[in-house]
Design an enzyme around this catalytic site. Structure first.
Site, PDB file in Angstrom:
ATOM      1  N   LYS A   1       0.836  -1.209   0.000  1.00 48.05           N
ATOM      2  CA  LYS A   1       0.000   0.000   0.000  1.00 48.05           C
ATOM      3  C   LYS A   1       0.867   1.254   0.000  1.00 48.05           C
ATOM      4  O   LYS A   1       0.588   2.211  -0.730  1.00 48.05           O
ATOM      5  CB  LYS A   1      -0.899  -0.004   1.248  1.00 48.05           C
ATOM      6  CG  LYS A   1      -1.528   1.328   1.577  1.00 48.05           C
ATOM      7  CD  LYS A   1      -2.442   1.259   2.772  1.00 48.05           C
ATOM      8  CE  LYS A   1      -1.805   1.577   4.099  1.00 48.05           C
ATOM      9  NZ  LYS A   1      -1.413   2.990   4.303  1.00 48.05           N
ATOM     10  N   ASN A   2       1.912   1.240   0.819  1.00 47.63           N
ATOM     11  CA  ASN A   2       2.697   2.457   1.002  1.00 47.63           C
ATOM     12  C   ASN A   2       3.706   2.720  -0.117  1.00 47.63           C
ATOM     13  O   ASN A   2       4.431   3.704  -0.065  1.00 47.63           O
ATOM     14  CB  ASN A   2       3.360   2.451   2.392  1.00 47.63           C
ATOM     15  CG  ASN A   2       2.306   2.561   3.495  1.00 47.63           C
ATOM     16  OD1 ASN A   2       1.144   2.860   3.212  1.00 47.63           O
ATOM     17  ND2 ASN A   2       2.693   2.305   4.718  1.00 47.63           N
TER      18      ASN A   2
ATOM     19  N   ARG B   1      -4.379  10.973   2.991  1.00 45.22           N
ATOM     20  CA  ARG B   1      -3.374  12.041   3.024  1.00 45.22           C
ATOM     21  C   ARG B   1      -2.601  12.141   1.709  1.00 45.22           C
ATOM     22  O   ARG B   1      -1.723  12.982   1.554  1.00 45.22           O
ATOM     23  CB  ARG B   1      -2.367  11.755   4.152  1.00 45.22           C
ATOM     24  CG  ARG B   1      -2.958  11.953   5.532  1.00 45.22           C
ATOM     25  CD  ARG B   1      -2.030  11.414   6.586  1.00 45.22           C
ATOM     26  NE  ARG B   1      -0.695  11.979   6.534  1.00 45.22           N
ATOM     27  CZ  ARG B   1      -0.348  13.159   7.014  1.00 45.22           C
ATOM     28  NH1 ARG B   1      -1.253  13.922   7.582  1.00 45.22           N
ATOM     29  NH2 ARG B   1       0.900  13.589   6.942  1.00 45.22           N
TER      30      ARG B   1
ATOM     31  N   CYS C   1      -5.266   7.852   9.039  1.00 54.85           N
ATOM     32  CA  CYS C   1      -5.638   7.169  10.277  1.00 54.85           C
ATOM     33  C   CYS C   1      -5.498   8.111  11.467  1.00 54.85           C
ATOM     34  O   CYS C   1      -4.628   8.974  11.488  1.00 54.85           O
ATOM     35  CB  CYS C   1      -4.750   5.950  10.472  1.00 54.85           C
ATOM     36  SG  CYS C   1      -5.385   4.496   9.657  1.00 54.85           S
TER      37      CYS C   1
ATOM     38  N   ASP D   1       4.079   0.274  12.111  1.00 54.93           N
ATOM     39  CA  ASP D   1       2.897  -0.472  11.643  1.00 54.93           C
ATOM     40  C   ASP D   1       2.906  -1.943  12.085  1.00 54.93           C
ATOM     41  O   ASP D   1       1.933  -2.650  11.885  1.00 54.93           O
ATOM     42  CB  ASP D   1       2.817  -0.403  10.112  1.00 54.93           C
ATOM     43  CG  ASP D   1       2.728   1.015   9.636  1.00 54.93           C
ATOM     44  OD1 ASP D   1       1.643   1.593   9.704  1.00 54.93           O
ATOM     45  OD2 ASP D   1       3.769   1.574   9.231  1.00 54.93           O
TER      46      ASP D   1
ATOM     47  N   VAL E   1       7.264   6.818  16.687  1.00 58.83           N
ATOM     48  CA  VAL E   1       6.968   7.426  15.379  1.00 58.83           C
ATOM     49  C   VAL E   1       5.682   8.267  15.440  1.00 58.83           C
ATOM     50  O   VAL E   1       5.654   9.410  14.988  1.00 58.83           O
ATOM     51  CB  VAL E   1       6.885   6.355  14.278  1.00 58.83           C
ATOM     52  CG1 VAL E   1       6.564   6.990  12.922  1.00 58.83           C
ATOM     53  CG2 VAL E   1       8.192   5.571  14.191  1.00 58.83           C
TER      54      VAL E   1
HETATM   55  N1  EPU Z   1       5.452  14.515  10.544  1.00 55.69           N
HETATM   56  C1  EPU Z   1       5.420  15.861  10.856  1.00 55.69           C
HETATM   57  N2  EPU Z   1       5.244  16.760   9.834  1.00 55.69           N
HETATM   58  C2  EPU Z   1       5.087  16.364   8.535  1.00 55.69           C
HETATM   59  C3  EPU Z   1       5.135  14.982   8.224  1.00 55.69           C
HETATM   60  C4  EPU Z   1       5.315  14.083   9.265  1.00 55.69           C
HETATM   61  O1  EPU Z   1       5.552  16.227  12.026  1.00 55.69           O
HETATM   62  O2  EPU Z   1       4.917  17.229   7.662  1.00 55.69           O
HETATM   63  C5  EPU Z   1       5.617  13.533  11.634  1.00 55.69           C
HETATM   64  C6  EPU Z   1       4.352  12.671  11.788  1.00 55.69           C
HETATM   65  O3  EPU Z   1       3.381  13.346  12.555  1.00 55.69           O
HETATM   66  C7  EPU Z   1       4.901  11.443  12.451  1.00 55.69           C
HETATM   67  C8  EPU Z   1       6.291  11.324  11.845  1.00 55.69           C
HETATM   68  O4  EPU Z   1       6.615  12.600  11.298  1.00 55.69           O
HETATM   69  O5  EPU Z   1       5.001  11.626  13.823  1.00 55.69           O
HETATM   70  C9  EPU Z   1       6.445  10.275  10.784  1.00 55.69           C
HETATM   71  O6  EPU Z   1       5.498  10.475   9.756  1.00 55.69           O
HETATM   72  P1  EPU Z   1       5.777  10.087   8.240  1.00 55.69           P
HETATM   73  O7  EPU Z   1       5.729  11.317   7.432  1.00 55.69           O
HETATM   74  O8  EPU Z   1       7.010   9.244   8.206  1.00 55.69           O
HETATM   75  O9  EPU Z   1       4.545   9.179   7.941  1.00 55.69           O
HETATM   76  P2  EPU Z   1       3.601   9.207   6.679  1.00 55.69           P
HETATM   77  O10 EPU Z   1       4.385   9.392   5.433  1.00 55.69           O
HETATM   78  O11 EPU Z   1       2.438  10.091   6.925  1.00 55.69           O
HETATM   79  C10 EPU Z   1       3.832   6.664   6.134  1.00 55.69           C
HETATM   80  C11 EPU Z   1       2.884   5.516   6.012  1.00 55.69           C
HETATM   81  C12 EPU Z   1       2.413   5.094   7.392  1.00 55.69           C
HETATM   82  C13 EPU Z   1       3.634   4.662   8.190  1.00 55.69           C
HETATM   83  C14 EPU Z   1       4.616   5.831   8.261  1.00 55.69           C
HETATM   84  C15 EPU Z   1       5.897   5.474   8.985  1.00 55.69           C
HETATM   85  C16 EPU Z   1       1.845   5.890   3.901  1.00 55.69           C
HETATM   86  C17 EPU Z   1       0.616   6.239   3.131  1.00 55.69           C
HETATM   87  N3  EPU Z   1       1.748   5.915   5.202  1.00 55.69           N
HETATM   88  O12 EPU Z   1       3.091   7.717   6.721  1.00 55.69           O
HETATM   89  O13 EPU Z   1       1.561   3.990   7.219  1.00 55.69           O
HETATM   90  O14 EPU Z   1       3.239   4.283   9.476  1.00 55.69           O
HETATM   91  O15 EPU Z   1       4.943   6.265   6.939  1.00 55.69           O
HETATM   92  O16 EPU Z   1       6.563   4.443   8.336  1.00 55.69           O
HETATM   93  O17 EPU Z   1       2.874   5.564   3.315  1.00 55.69           O
HETATM   94  C18 EPU Z   1      -0.239   2.605   7.659  1.00 55.69           C
HETATM   95  O18 EPU Z   1       0.121   1.985   6.654  1.00 55.69           O
HETATM   96  O19 EPU Z   1      -1.125   2.230   8.458  1.00 55.69           O
HETATM   97  C19 EPU Z   1       0.424   3.859   7.956  1.00 55.69           C
HETATM   98  C20 EPU Z   1      -0.011   4.729   8.881  1.00 55.69           C
END
Ligand code: EPU
Length: 455
Positions: free
Chosen positions: A40-41, A113, A137, A327, A349
């Site tokens: 998915k990611n 997102r 989520c 995850d 995280v």
């Molecule tokens: N963060 C910020 N500001 C930002 C972006 C992120 O403070 O502008 C913080 C977040 O709040 C969090 C941390 O940085 O505390 C990490 O967030 P990240 O940006 O790495 O996560 P994401 O890209 O939003 C993706 C996956 C998540 C997975 C995380 C960590 C996708 C669509 N989602 O999220 O997957 O947990 O990376 O590996 O790729 C899931 O699959 O259930 C899921 C939540």
């Protein structure tokens, strides 16, 4: 109406899941074989990358999950033609990309997102991009400040409107020196998707290096990009004038693999996860073994099973790759309720990823959540009142209860809890699970779970 219920229905119906609730008679080990598809990611980002190409892209192993449906809808409102090819293949033709109305983007984005990742590619193609308020989520604040800062670094003008955000790039986008305060997966993808066509060189430090990101790099290189990944979280991108479409088989979904592995352990079962690979799961496999789970690596997948005997407690800290993925913790926590002794999971995280444990406690688990950083090193959530460390004492026998899915991974852990519990459980809002787990009902059936579906 409750938005969580709405959300669950929307996700479920996107993939043809017409039920909201599953009643599970617990206590039966899961046994059998299931097959994984693309992650998915990665898949959702790879679909966005297709906008950057001058010719159509072909993505293989695309799972039938609602997040893919959402991105498909978003691409279509932007004029990208998406067709289904041979088995699980999507053909994405961006030749008629156009600006979409905020209302259409909003309607298609749902709680996803992903729209934020459209910005770089759309700025390159059209000179402007809109994003509505973003969801995802409910596992913390999930701000987009890093994304906006990154886009500003490339020269984008960001305007906040009452309905969302408008971006423009009247002078084009230019390579930049970017440093992330935290190795965010999404912000790293933002830099990649923007820098590949930006004028000049981009140097990103503090990058996330998850396997899904590396697979996105593979895709972009196939399209014509020049990207160098160093060993110290530094990624250098030399902008090019044009990119072509790609043909790519998506990396397998290691989060789904870990979820079924945890289900096999918690139910004392034996599940062969077809398509799972060792290299991307090394950290998970180490922990699985320490807890007392067994696995066999095969060419076409990994067999995960409970070898008998007692499960052992562990101390885990979730982290960015190559650490233990956030995850993976929710499904594994259910197995830890069966381990003899005290386990600790320190979530570093997301600040609020333990909402799902309330249901486990209701089912008889002994889990306390704390705001301190337990388990080792202090993290950025210490001293900030976030309940981000869980202490799990076991072994406990879970009993059936009526529970409600709170988020994607927490939802899967609720399914596992119901599968291990004594008696009947009703799990509602299961549509949310369809965001990221393809055909999970069919897979439960294949593995011999005892359940009934309710509308
Ligand atoms: N963060 C910020 N500001 C930002 C972006 C992120 O403070 O502008 C913080 C977040 O709040 C969090 C941390 O940085 O505390 C990490 O967030 P990240 O940006 O790495 O996560 P994401 O890209 O939003 C993706 C996956 C998540 C997975 C995380 C960590 C996708 C669509 N989602 O999220 O997957 O947990 O990376 O590996 O790729 C899931 O699959 O259930 C899921 C939540």
């Amino acid at each position: 109406m409750n938005t969580l219920v709405d959300d669950a229905k929307q996700h479920g119906s996107a993939v043809g899941l017409s039920v909201d609730r599953i009643t599970i008679n617990g206590g039966k080990p899961l046994q059998g074989r299931i097959e994984l598809k693309g992650a998915k990611n990665l898949v959702t980002k790879a679909m966005v990358a297709a906008i950057l190409g001058d010719t159509p892209s072909v993505l293989k192993d695309v799972p039938n999950i609602s997040d893919v449906r959402i991105v498909r809808g978003l691409l279509e409102v932007h004029g990208v033609t998406v067709t289904e090819g041979e088995e699980d293949e999507l053909i994405l033709d961006p030749s008629a990309v156009e600006t979409a109305h905020m209302a259409d983007i909003d309607a298609h984005a749902g709680s996803s997102r992903i729209p934020i990742l459209f910005c770089g590619p759309l700025l390159h193609r059209l000179g402007e991009a809109f994003i509505p308020d973003l969801g995802g989520c409910r596992i913390g604040d999930r701000p987009i400040d890093y994304h906006l800062e990154v886009l500003r670094n490339f020269g984008a003008i960001v305007e906040k409107l009452p309905s969302g955000i408008r971006m423009s790039a009247p002078n084009g986008l230019h390579g930049a020196k970017v440093s992330l305060p935290y190795p965010s997966v999404g912000a790293t993808e933002q830099v990649l998707l923007t820098a590949v066509l930006a004028d000049g060189i981009t140097e990103l430090s503090g990058a996330a290096i998850e396997p899904e990101i590396m697979d996105l790099v593979n895709i972009l290189q196939k399209m014509g990009a020049i990207i160098t990944v160093d060993t110290d979280r530094v990624i250098r991108i030399e902008g090019v004038d044009k990119l072509d479409g790609y043909t790519h088989r998506a990396l397998f979904d290691r989060n789904e693999a870990a979820s079924w592995a945890a289900a096999a352990l918690a139910t004392e079962g034996d599940v062969f996860v077809g398509g799972a690979r060792q290299a991307e799961m090394l950290t998970f496999l180490n922990v699985y073994r320490k807890v007392g789970g067994a696995f066999e690596i095969h060419e076409d997948g990994i067999r995960f099973y409970h070898p008998g005997g007692e499960l052992k407690p562990v101390i885990i800290e979730t982290d960015v790759h190559p650490g233990f993925m956030t995850d993976w913790q929710q499904p594994l926590v259910v197995a830890l309720t069966k381990a003899k002794g005290v386990s600790i999971v320190h979530e570093t995280v997301y600040e609020q990823r333990f909402g799902f444990v309330d249901a486990l406690v209701e089912m008889g688990a002994s889990i306390d959540v704390h705001k301190e950083c337990l388990g080792g090193r202090p993290c950025r959530f210490g001293q900030r009142n976030f309940q981000h460390s869980a202490v799990i004492s076991g072994p406990t026998q879970l009993h059936g209860a009526d529970i409600e899915v709170p988020d994607l991974r927490g939802g899967f852990s609720h399914l596992i809890a119901a599968l291990t519990a004594e008696g009947r459980s009703t799990v509602s809002n299961v549509g949310i699970i369809a965001r990221g787990y393809e055909n999970f009902i069919t897979k439960l059936e294949l593995l011999g779970a005892d359940f009934e579906l309710e509308g």
